[in-house]
Design an enzyme around this catalytic site. Structure first.
Site, PDB file in Angstrom:
ATOM      1  N   HIS A  17       0.849  -1.076   0.076  1.00  0.00           N
ATOM      2  CA  HIS A  17       0.024   0.079  -0.053  1.00  0.00           C
ATOM      3  C   HIS A  17       0.860   1.382   0.039  1.00  0.00           C
ATOM      4  CE1 HIS A  17      -3.690   2.480   1.118  1.00  0.00           C
ATOM      5  NE2 HIS A  17      -2.701   3.167   1.599  1.00  0.00           N
ATOM      6  N   GLU A  18       1.993   1.229   1.030  1.00  0.00           N
ATOM      7  CA  GLU A  18       2.775   2.366   0.919  1.00  0.00           C
ATOM      8  C   GLU A  18       3.614   2.650  -0.237  1.00  0.00           C
ATOM      9  OE1 GLU A  18       1.998   4.752   3.094  1.00  0.00           O
ATOM     10  OE2 GLU A  18       0.613   3.359   4.320  1.00  0.00           O
ATOM     11  N   HIS A  21       1.907   4.518  -2.828  1.00  0.00           N
ATOM     12  CA  HIS A  21       2.063   6.218  -2.654  1.00  0.00           C
ATOM     13  C   HIS A  21       3.548   6.512  -3.160  1.00  0.00           C
ATOM     14  CE1 HIS A  21      -1.815   6.492  -0.827  1.00  0.00           C
ATOM     15  NE2 HIS A  21      -1.261   5.585   0.481  1.00  0.00           N
TER      16      HIS A  21
END
Length: 360
Positions: A17-18, A21
């Site tokens: 998920h990170e 980004h």
């Protein structure tokens, strides 16, 4: 081993998920100052090419930080490579990339299973209990996670999603009425009596139900079979997850009791891991989709909250005052940590080992 596998999957999903980004920012030339898994004090910290990578004490998520948010940053506020100075579209892409990454990982996990491991066979008859709430009808009647429900009032439930829906319908239509349930616990069958309580006019027993997956698989019959299974399973999980979060708003009283913190999520992962590779992949896909849907909500500190702030800025034609943004994020952090700690305490106290100690 099941516990370790569950924790590892959860950590990997947060990492992906990170990473979404991080990659969306760096590939556009946007400055990034930090990449962290967890919150709180850093346990491990390493700087590389101007980015500080860290693993932190509270494993409740993660974050990618930008120089824009750091008061001590020596980078000029006018730097065109700061996130805040980039066009709205680029900023929205960075914010939404984590959600996109989780959805993609869930789809790829299901597709990889179908391609390299196989497609799960038809489920065994009955419904699997994967969680029970303390002091609710299911727990009081003796039902436990891992029990398989074969029939209700002498009528076989069948198998698959239809079996789950049949059991749910029977429970909802029987508030205050005693029903007879045939269960199978590790090969030992028995009959128990259970009385659903009435909640908003329908019956409720306080148990989480799942299709009774047996862990056996079959080879896929070509690309069509692979993509049919992947897409149908993916959209089924996504639809049910959205419905679950929707019910938080339509029936908060009941649904809030089913919220799970890290402890309960890891316990669920360990249970599904016990069903073999198929169970572990189902857990990974389910949690990845949950992370995507949760982060899409327009709440402080979540991706959806930041997405909403940028949209408001686009509509206003100018940035939201920094004090309001800071208050929005800080209040979200306090609420998130508070809820997480409460869930950890509640879920830990409900673990079987603690229940055994409490009952002695």
């Amino acid at each position: 081993m099941n516990l370790i596998a569950s924790i590892s999957v959860l950590a990997l999903l947060i990492f992906f998920h990170e990473s979404g980004h991080f990659l969306a920012a760096t590939l556009q030339g946007i400055r990034v100052s930090g990449f962290s898994i967890g919150f709180g004090p850093a346990l491990i910290k390493k700087e590389f090419q101007g980015v500080t990578y860290s693993i932190r004490a509270l494993p409740l998520g993660g974050f990618v930080s930008f120089p824009d948010d750091e008061q001590e940053s020596t980078i000029s506020k006018e730097d065109p490579d700061l996130l805040s100075n980039r066009p709205i579209f680029q900023r929205l892409l960075v914010i939404s990339a984590g959600v996109i990454a989780n959805l993609l990982i869930a789809w790829l996990a299901l597709c990889g299973q179908a391609t390299f491991i196989g497609i799960p066979n038809q489920p065994d008859p009955g419904v699997l209990i994967i969680d029970v709430q303390n002091q609710q009808s299911a727990a009081l009647s003796g039902l436990k996670a891992g029990d398989q429900i074969i029939s209700i009032d002498g009528i076989n439930l069948g198998s698959g999603q239809e079996a789950v829906e049949s059991m749910v319908d029977k429970i909802k239509n029987s508030p205050g009425q005693t029903i007879s349930i045939e269960k199978d616990t590790n090969g030992t069958k028995g009959i128990i009596k259970l009385t659903p309580i009435e909640h908003l006019g329908v019956g409720k027993i306080g148990a989480q139900l799942q299709v009774n997956i047996n862990g056996s698989i079959r080879p896929a019959n070509g690309l069509t079979d692979i993509f049919y299974y992947t897409n149908s399973k993916f959209f089924n999980l996504l639809s049910k997850t959205i419905q679950g979060y929707k019910s938080l708003f339509t029936d908060f009283n009941s649904t809030s009791k089913q919220l799970s913190g890290p402890v309960k999520i890891v316990e669920l992962g360990a249970q599904l891991s016990g069903q073999g590779a198929s169970g572990l992949i189902l857990f990974a896909a389910l949690i990845s989709i949950n992370l995507a849907v949760l982060n899409s909500l327009p709440f402080p500190l979540l991706d959806g909250g930041q997405f909403t702030l940028i949209l408001i800025e686009a509509l206003r034609g100018k940035p939201i005052p920094e004090k309001i943004q800071l208050w929005f994020m800080q209040s979200g952090f306090i609420i998130l940590i508070g809820i997480s700690i409460l869930l950890i305490i509640r879920d830990t106290s409900q673990l079987e080992i603690f229940q055994q100690v409490a009952n002695k």
